[in-house]
Structures are given as C-alpha cells and as structure tokens.
Scaffold this active site. Sequence first.
Site, mmCIF file in Angstrom:
data_model
loop_
_atom_site.group_PDB
_atom_site.id
_atom_site.type_symbol
_atom_site.label_atom_id
_atom_site.label_comp_id
_atom_site.label_asym_id
_atom_site.label_seq_id
_atom_site.Cartn_x
_atom_site.Cartn_y
_atom_site.Cartn_z
ATOM 1 N N ASN A 69 0.837 -1.201 0.000
ATOM 2 C CA ASN A 69 0.000 0.000 0.000
ATOM 3 C C ASN A 69 0.869 1.247 0.000
ATOM 4 O O ASN A 69 1.994 1.247 0.497
ATOM 5 C CB ASN A 69 -0.979 -0.001 1.183
ATOM 6 N N ASN A 128 2.652 7.178 15.364
ATOM 7 C CA ASN A 128 3.112 6.552 14.131
ATOM 8 C C ASN A 128 4.486 7.136 13.802
ATOM 9 O O ASN A 128 4.593 8.194 13.187
ATOM 10 C CB ASN A 128 2.103 6.809 13.013
ATOM 11 N N CYS A 131 5.501 5.488 9.396
ATOM 12 C CA CYS A 131 4.846 5.374 8.104
ATOM 13 C C CYS A 131 5.836 5.614 6.974
ATOM 14 O O CYS A 131 6.457 6.671 6.893
ATOM 15 C CB CYS A 131 3.676 6.337 7.985
ATOM 16 N N THR A 194 4.666 -1.507 8.179
ATOM 17 C CA THR A 194 4.956 -2.235 6.931
ATOM 18 C C THR A 194 6.438 -2.163 6.564
ATOM 19 O O THR A 194 7.163 -1.261 6.991
ATOM 20 C CB THR A 194 4.136 -1.639 5.772
ATOM 21 N N GLY A 245 1.090 -9.775 9.477
ATOM 22 C CA GLY A 245 0.664 -10.989 8.776
ATOM 23 C C GLY A 245 -0.201 -11.941 9.566
ATOM 24 O O GLY A 245 -0.391 -13.084 9.151
ATOM 25 N N GLY A 266 -4.039 -6.365 10.825
ATOM 26 C CA GLY A 266 -4.142 -5.292 9.834
ATOM 27 C C GLY A 266 -4.716 -5.810 8.534
ATOM 28 O O GLY A 266 -5.928 -5.774 8.298
ATOM 29 N N THR A 267 -3.836 -6.353 7.669
ATOM 30 C CA THR A 267 -4.248 -6.848 6.357
ATOM 31 C C THR A 267 -5.375 -7.874 6.473
ATOM 32 O O THR A 267 -6.261 -7.933 5.610
ATOM 33 C CB THR A 267 -3.014 -7.442 5.637
HETATM 34 C C1 LIG Z 1 -3.878 -0.160 3.715
HETATM 35 C C2 LIG Z 1 -3.030 0.017 4.945
HETATM 36 C C3 LIG Z 1 -3.034 1.242 5.610
HETATM 37 C C4 LIG Z 1 -2.253 1.426 6.744
HETATM 38 N N1 LIG Z 1 -2.291 2.624 7.400
HETATM 39 C C5 LIG Z 1 -1.582 2.801 8.536
HETATM 40 C C6 LIG Z 1 -1.693 4.002 9.273
HETATM 41 O O1 LIG Z 1 -2.453 4.915 8.946
HETATM 42 N N2 LIG Z 1 -0.914 4.125 10.395
HETATM 43 C C7 LIG Z 1 -0.084 3.124 10.837
HETATM 44 O O2 LIG Z 1 0.579 3.284 11.876
HETATM 45 N N3 LIG Z 1 0.000 1.939 10.166
HETATM 46 C C8 LIG Z 1 -0.722 1.764 9.040
HETATM 47 N N4 LIG Z 1 -0.666 0.557 8.380
HETATM 48 C C9 LIG Z 1 0.189 -0.516 8.898
HETATM 49 C C10 LIG Z 1 -0.620 -1.548 9.718
HETATM 50 O O3 LIG Z 1 -1.226 -0.911 10.838
HETATM 51 C C11 LIG Z 1 0.275 -2.720 10.200
HETATM 52 O O4 LIG Z 1 1.271 -2.212 11.074
HETATM 53 C C12 LIG Z 1 0.971 -3.458 9.053
HETATM 54 O O5 LIG Z 1 0.120 -3.557 7.924
HETATM 55 C C13 LIG Z 1 1.440 -4.859 9.445
HETATM 56 O O6 LIG Z 1 0.379 -5.681 9.882
HETATM 57 P P1 LIG Z 1 -0.463 -6.665 8.897
HETATM 58 O O7 LIG Z 1 0.536 -7.508 8.148
HETATM 59 O O8 LIG Z 1 -1.365 -7.445 9.799
HETATM 60 O O9 LIG Z 1 -1.212 -5.787 7.968
HETATM 61 C C14 LIG Z 1 -1.447 0.353 7.239
HETATM 62 C C15 LIG Z 1 -1.454 -0.878 6.567
HETATM 63 C C16 LIG Z 1 -2.239 -1.065 5.449
HETATM 64 C C17 LIG Z 1 -2.222 -2.418 4.771
#
Ligand SMILES: Cc1cc2nc3c(=O)[nH]c(=O)nc-3n(C[C@H](O)[C@H](O)[C@H](O)COP(=O)(O)O)c2cc1C
Length: 308
Positions: A69, A128, A131, A194, A245, A266-267
């Site tokens: 993303n 955060n 990012c 991420t 993940g 998250g995802t």
């Molecule tokens: C579409 C999307 C938007 C995200 N927006 C933010 C955000 O606004 N602030 C933040 O700290 N992390 C953001 N993240 C990161 C997630 O909170 C998380 O830390 C990261 O995706 C890893 O976890 P996951 O593999 O379960 O998604 C975002 C992730 C995705 C996929």
Amino acid sequence: MSKLTVDIASIQLANPVLVSAGTFGYGDELAEVMDINQLGAIVTKTLTLKPRLGNPAPRIIPTTGGMMNSVGLQNMGIESFLQTHLPELRQKITIPLIVSIMGDSPEEFKSLAGMFNGLTGVSALELNLSCPNVKAGGSSFGVDPQLAGEVVQAVKEAVKLPVFAKLTPNVTDIGVIAKAVEAAGADAIVAVNTFNALSIDPETHHSRLGNWKGGLSGPAIKPLALYQVYHTVQAVKIPVIGMGGILTASDALEFILAGASAVSIGTGNFINPRTPLKVIKGINQYLEKHHLSDFQTLRGTFNPSLSG
Ligand SMILES: Cc1cc2nc3c(=O)[nH]c(=O)nc-3n(C[C@H](O)[C@H](O)[C@H](O)COP(=O)(O)O)c2cc1C
C-alpha cells in the site's frame, strides 16, 4: 473458562486482539458487519494536524502472500475527528479506543497530543513513527533512536494518556529504537509497521503503485515481523503489541510465544473483517485444548535454544 484479559499500560483489555491503524477506518465503519465491541481494542487510522488527501492511485496492489500500500496517510485531520467523529464513536464503542497520530516534528506531535487532554473516550495515543509512505517526515523518526525518543518525550510532556510508540521494521536493529522510546517514557511498543517495498511493471517500467514505493504487509511479512517482535521484546521491559501478517489464532500465538503481550490484525481485516473475532475464538479453543486457564502463561515461552 479460559482467561483472555490483559492489562497494557493500565488499560484493561477483555482480550489481546486489536485491530491495526489504517486497516479499520476511524473505528466504527465496520460496526454494521460485526460486533466491534468484542475486539480487545481499536486503533484508528493515523490522524495528522491538517487533513491529507494521500498519494495518487493505485494505492493498494496484491503481492504474493500479501499486499502493498501507498495510501499516504489520507485522513480527515485531527480537528474533524475530535469534533465530529469522536462524539459518535463514544456512543458506539465500549472497548478501549487508541488514537494513532503523526506529526512532522516533535513539536507537532506534542501539539497534537495536547488536544487529547481532558477528553473522554480515548484510552491511549499511538505514535506513528514509522509510516514509510509520506514524502516529508515519515520514517525518519522511527529510524533514528534520538529523534524517536524526542518525539515520545515531547508527547509525554503534553498528555496524561498512556503513549504507545509504533515502530518501523525498516532499521538495522529495532532493539536500539525500542530501548530509546522506552527510556523516553513510552508506555508500550507497537511493532511492526509495513516493510519498505517496490513493485515494477515491466511493460511500463513504472511502479505499479501511484507512489514510487509502498509498504508490504500480510502473511508474506509474518516471519520477518515475528523476528522483529522477538528482538523488541528482548530489548525492553514495557509491553509489546505484536503484528505483521496475522490471519489465524496460530499466527497470533506465535507472537505471544515470542513475548508479545497482545497482537494486532491489519491486512487480515481486508481479507475478512471478522478475522480478529476468529482469532479470539481460536485462541480460546487452543487454551481449552491444552488445558490452560490464562493465555498469559504462554507469553515469552519460546526458547531459542530449542529448535526443530
Ligand atoms: C492499507 C493500509 C493502511 C495502513 N495505514 C496505517 C496508518 O495509517 N498508520 C499506521 O501506523 N500503520 C498503518 N498501516 C500498517 C498496519 O497498521 C500494520 O502495522 C501493518 O500492515 C502490518 O500488519 P499486517 O501484516 O497485519 O497488515 C497500514 C497498513 C495497510 C495495509
């Protein structure tokens, strides 16, 4: 009955499964498809001082085992959130609400945090620091232990709420950053955001995303994230909320065995918004199967000297 309750920085959670910033809207968008009050806690989309339109489309693309993303922190801005959205959230949410914020400087983080003094309905602030999608500022706080510590310290001076520092995995040694934010007064660490990632279309020679790079998330990052979470836990004494993940209870248990006090999804919310509820149920089933009364007995029991 098995016990799933856990305290993170004096915030009582009914279970250790949260939803991650940016993957669950501002908190209540999914209230019509599921009982959001069964979650451990909700973390909002990251909010900035001014509203942001975010990066050009496409902002999300699938990858093998995950997604990339480059949303670029699109958000309504802190004032709209506090004035129009938070009052509605207070009516709907009975579980802890954690608000994610990001500023361009320690001073901006501080003034954002100061706006939460005297407000009800918010249990903690998540910073955060990580990012990777924003051209100005962005990952710079989270890759520099001194800057990361300065942000946490500035926020702690401004607000009485517990402060969670969310770390980027895009560093050589996450333990160094974790120690710096702990020393600056962080009440908990959230790990990880991420992973920096690139996807190029050979037909156009351009990035497949509207922005040149993006952040990789989902099952593809789970072993990488788990390693970083284990390393973070080893470096600090404050609680660590682990993520990266997680789609199933088994995935969540890996993070708890590595020492996470809670986990976040998250995802998984994009694949099925009920993923966190399935994870909660699955952890309960695991505890029953193994005749365990409290999930916390599992925390940090991974022994690196025993493998295979
Ligand atoms: C579409 C999307 C938007 C995200 N927006 C933010 C955000 O606004 N602030 C933040 O700290 N992390 C953001 N993240 C990161 C997630 O909170 C998380 O830390 C990261 O995706 C890893 O976890 P996951 O593999 O379960 O998604 C975002 C992730 C995705 C996929």
